[in-house]
Scaffold this active site. Structure first.
Site, mmCIF file in Angstrom:
data_model
loop_
_atom_site.group_PDB
_atom_site.id
_atom_site.type_symbol
_atom_site.label_atom_id
_atom_site.label_comp_id
_atom_site.label_asym_id
_atom_site.label_seq_id
_atom_site.Cartn_x
_atom_site.Cartn_y
_atom_site.Cartn_z
ATOM 1 N N ASP A 144 -11.236 46.891 -21.671
ATOM 2 C CA ASP A 144 -10.352 48.133 -20.168
ATOM 3 C C ASP A 144 -11.372 49.100 -20.196
ATOM 4 O O ASP A 144 -11.199 49.977 -19.566
ATOM 5 C CB ASP A 144 -9.234 47.512 -22.198
ATOM 6 C CG ASP A 144 -8.128 47.019 -21.696
ATOM 7 O OD1 ASP A 144 -6.722 47.365 -21.732
ATOM 8 O OD2 ASP A 144 -8.524 46.302 -20.991
ATOM 9 N N ASP A 166 -12.040 51.017 -16.519
ATOM 10 C CA ASP A 166 -11.760 52.296 -16.824
ATOM 11 C C ASP A 166 -13.315 53.393 -16.085
ATOM 12 O O ASP A 166 -13.112 54.488 -15.682
ATOM 13 C CB ASP A 166 -11.318 52.726 -18.157
ATOM 14 C CG ASP A 166 -9.421 52.750 -18.340
ATOM 15 O OD1 ASP A 166 -9.144 52.715 -19.651
ATOM 16 O OD2 ASP A 166 -8.917 51.991 -17.517
ATOM 17 N N LEU A 210 21.550 32.939 -7.167
ATOM 18 C CA LEU A 210 21.019 31.418 -8.173
ATOM 19 C C LEU A 210 23.430 30.641 -8.249
ATOM 20 O O LEU A 210 23.170 32.000 -9.139
ATOM 21 C CB LEU A 210 20.726 31.710 -9.611
ATOM 22 C CG LEU A 210 18.891 31.056 -9.149
ATOM 23 C CD1 LEU A 210 17.925 31.416 -10.024
ATOM 24 C CD2 LEU A 210 18.581 30.136 -8.457
ATOM 25 N N LYS A 266 13.338 32.067 -16.926
ATOM 26 C CA LYS A 266 14.146 33.434 -15.326
ATOM 27 C C LYS A 266 13.785 34.557 -16.199
ATOM 28 O O LYS A 266 14.790 34.933 -17.280
ATOM 29 C CB LYS A 266 15.349 32.635 -15.101
ATOM 30 C CG LYS A 266 16.396 33.690 -14.702
ATOM 31 C CD LYS A 266 18.164 33.253 -14.218
ATOM 32 C CE LYS A 266 18.328 34.015 -13.329
ATOM 33 N NZ LYS A 266 18.620 34.713 -13.835
ATOM 34 N N ARG A 271 15.988 43.573 -3.584
ATOM 35 C CA ARG A 271 17.265 42.713 -3.174
ATOM 36 C C ARG A 271 17.089 43.714 -2.582
ATOM 37 O O ARG A 271 18.444 42.854 -1.170
ATOM 38 C CB ARG A 271 16.966 41.982 -4.679
ATOM 39 C CG ARG A 271 17.977 40.701 -3.781
ATOM 40 C CD ARG A 271 17.926 39.695 -4.938
ATOM 41 N NE ARG A 271 19.455 38.565 -4.616
ATOM 42 C CZ ARG A 271 20.456 38.654 -5.059
ATOM 43 N NH1 ARG A 271 20.870 39.661 -5.384
ATOM 44 N NH2 ARG A 271 21.713 37.751 -4.455
HETATM 45 N N1 LIG Z 1 14.267 35.867 -12.230
HETATM 46 C C1 LIG Z 1 13.533 35.132 -11.921
HETATM 47 O O1 LIG Z 1 12.739 34.803 -13.121
HETATM 48 C C2 LIG Z 1 13.596 34.162 -11.190
HETATM 49 C C3 LIG Z 1 12.862 32.647 -10.506
HETATM 50 N N2 LIG Z 1 11.897 32.222 -11.677
HETATM 51 N N3 LIG Z 1 12.881 32.092 -9.399
HETATM 52 C C4 LIG Z 1 14.058 32.442 -8.784
HETATM 53 O O2 LIG Z 1 13.830 32.280 -7.099
HETATM 54 C C5 LIG Z 1 14.889 32.532 -5.693
HETATM 55 C C6 LIG Z 1 14.288 32.299 -4.485
HETATM 56 C C7 LIG Z 1 15.420 30.671 -4.755
HETATM 57 C C8 LIG Z 1 16.549 31.182 -5.122
HETATM 58 C C9 LIG Z 1 16.542 32.864 -6.230
HETATM 59 N N4 LIG Z 1 14.700 33.493 -8.972
HETATM 60 C C10 LIG Z 1 14.484 33.762 -9.813
HETATM 61 O O3 LIG Z 1 15.816 35.536 -9.781
HETATM 62 C C11 LIG Z 1 16.592 35.234 -9.249
HETATM 63 C C12 LIG Z 1 16.275 36.460 -8.078
HETATM 64 C C13 LIG Z 1 17.726 37.284 -7.721
HETATM 65 C C14 LIG Z 1 18.694 36.610 -8.279
HETATM 66 C C15 LIG Z 1 18.521 36.008 -9.307
HETATM 67 O O4 LIG Z 1 17.709 37.024 -10.446
#
Ligand SMILES: NC(=O)c1c(N)nc(OC2CCCC2)nc1O[C@@H]1CCC[C@@H]1O
Length: 336
Positions: free
Chosen positions: A38, A42, A88, A121, A142
């Protein structure tokens, strides 16, 4: 006598130095395999700042010195996502996951094993990053899936987000989607500092990441320990993507994005459940908060034929972990 062409008004090492710095960023964030310390990084950045101060005309928007904009915004503009950012469906038990897999097989009229990409996730904020000819031109939240907020100035301050794509073979228009999150260590340090300075404490890393992205002044965002992990692609033009989701993630990594190292491909739903168990056991030891596992049908052709209902795809599901108790210590402090 150097053979400078007429157009090289500044010493050639500015562009070469910029490329060297971008290469080290790629190794650190995308490959998780830095070649220099690092401190050396820097020093390279300091050298670039000095040269750019000497030759301001040499500064380009994708220079690593240009991550922190100056003027705070008065408000965030709205961005209309060219392709909706999906949510999802959730599973809360193995039975729910097996039922999901059965629905997929029924819809595909196939009894064949379905291959799944298995991803942690991340518990952060979903974002969209739009690149044109390899340059980052827009960052957006989003929002409700259709309309988000333009947070370009703030995402530019996040070092794991490339200002220019690395390597080659990327489409001329590429919208990368991922999660901006705050690692646990960064969250704890931020709250420790807030306790000392008497500032507001954040309840959890997700709220801290959301609060850090909602800053109208990018200099505040720049001082927050945020990371971005890429997990899908939205709008694409002028190029083809690999045929499986796992190979799309590999391509995103080759173009300079941080992708999650736990990701694996499961040959069938039973291997997917084993992945869920394995990550569930190491969840507390992970450097970041997760609230489940996302399983995605790995074949993009099968994804397309499965489509999605309302805003959740038929081809993906999140299998959640039991909610973790919030840290009572923090709540005590808040109400004292
Ligand atoms: N939060 C996550 O790590 C994550 C992930 N690893 N992969 C997806 O794929 C998307 C693309 C297809 C449907 C959702 N979504 C994620 O988070 C979603 C974003 C919006 C709602 C969930 O948090």
């Amino acid at each position: 006598m150097s053979t400078l062409s007429l157009f090289d008004d500044f010493p050639p090492d500015i562009e070469q130095l910029r490329q060297e710095i971008n290469y080290h960023s790629y190794r650190y964030y995308a490959l998780d395999d830095p070649q220099i310390t690092d401190a050396d990084y820097d020093r390279l950045m300091q050298r670039l700042r000095e040269l750019e101060a000497q030759y301001p005309a040499s500064i380009t928007p994708d220079s690593p010195t240009q991550r922190v904009g100056a003027a705070p915004l008065s408000a965030f503009q709205t961005v209309v996502h060219e392709m909706p950012m999906l949510s999802l469906d959730n599973a809360f038990s193995d039975e729910d996951l097996l039922a999901f897999n059965q629905r997929v097989q029924d819809r595909l009229k196939s009894a064949e094993d379905i291959e799944y990409a298995c991803e942690v996730k991340l518990d952060g904020i979903a974002v969209s990053l739009l690149y044109q000819n390899g340059l980052l031109v827009r960052g957006a939240t989003r929002g409700d899936g259709t309309n988000g907020e333009d947070i370009t100035q703030n995402v530019r301050t996040i070092k794991s987000i490339p200002l220019r794509l690395h390597g080659e073979g990327f489409p001329s228009v590429l919208e990368v989607r991922g999660e901006i999150y705050m690692p646990k260590a960064g969250f704890n340090a931020l709250n420790e500092n807030a306790r000392i300075t008497g500032e507001k404490l954040f309840v959890n890393p997700r709220n801290a990441a959301a609060g850090s992205l909602r800053q109208l002044d990018p200099r505040i965002t720049a001082n927050r320990p945020l990371e971005m992990c890429a997990y899908s692609v939205g709008w694409v033009d002028g190029g083809e993507l690999p045929s499986t989701h796992s190979n799309v993630l590999a391509a995103l990594k080759s173009w300079g994005f941080l992708t999650n190292r736990e990701t694996q491909v499961a040959k069938n739903i039973h291997e997917a459940i084993a992945f869920y168990r394995r990550i569930g056991e190491k969840r507390d030891a992970l450097a970041y908060d997760i609230d489940g596992i996302v399983f995605k049908v790995n074949s993009r052709k099968l994804q397309d034929s499965l489509g999605f209902i309302s805003r959740a795809p038929r081809w993906a599901i999140a299998y959640k972990f039991p909610a973790q108790e919030e840290s009572t210590l923090l709540l005590d402090v808040e109400f004292q």
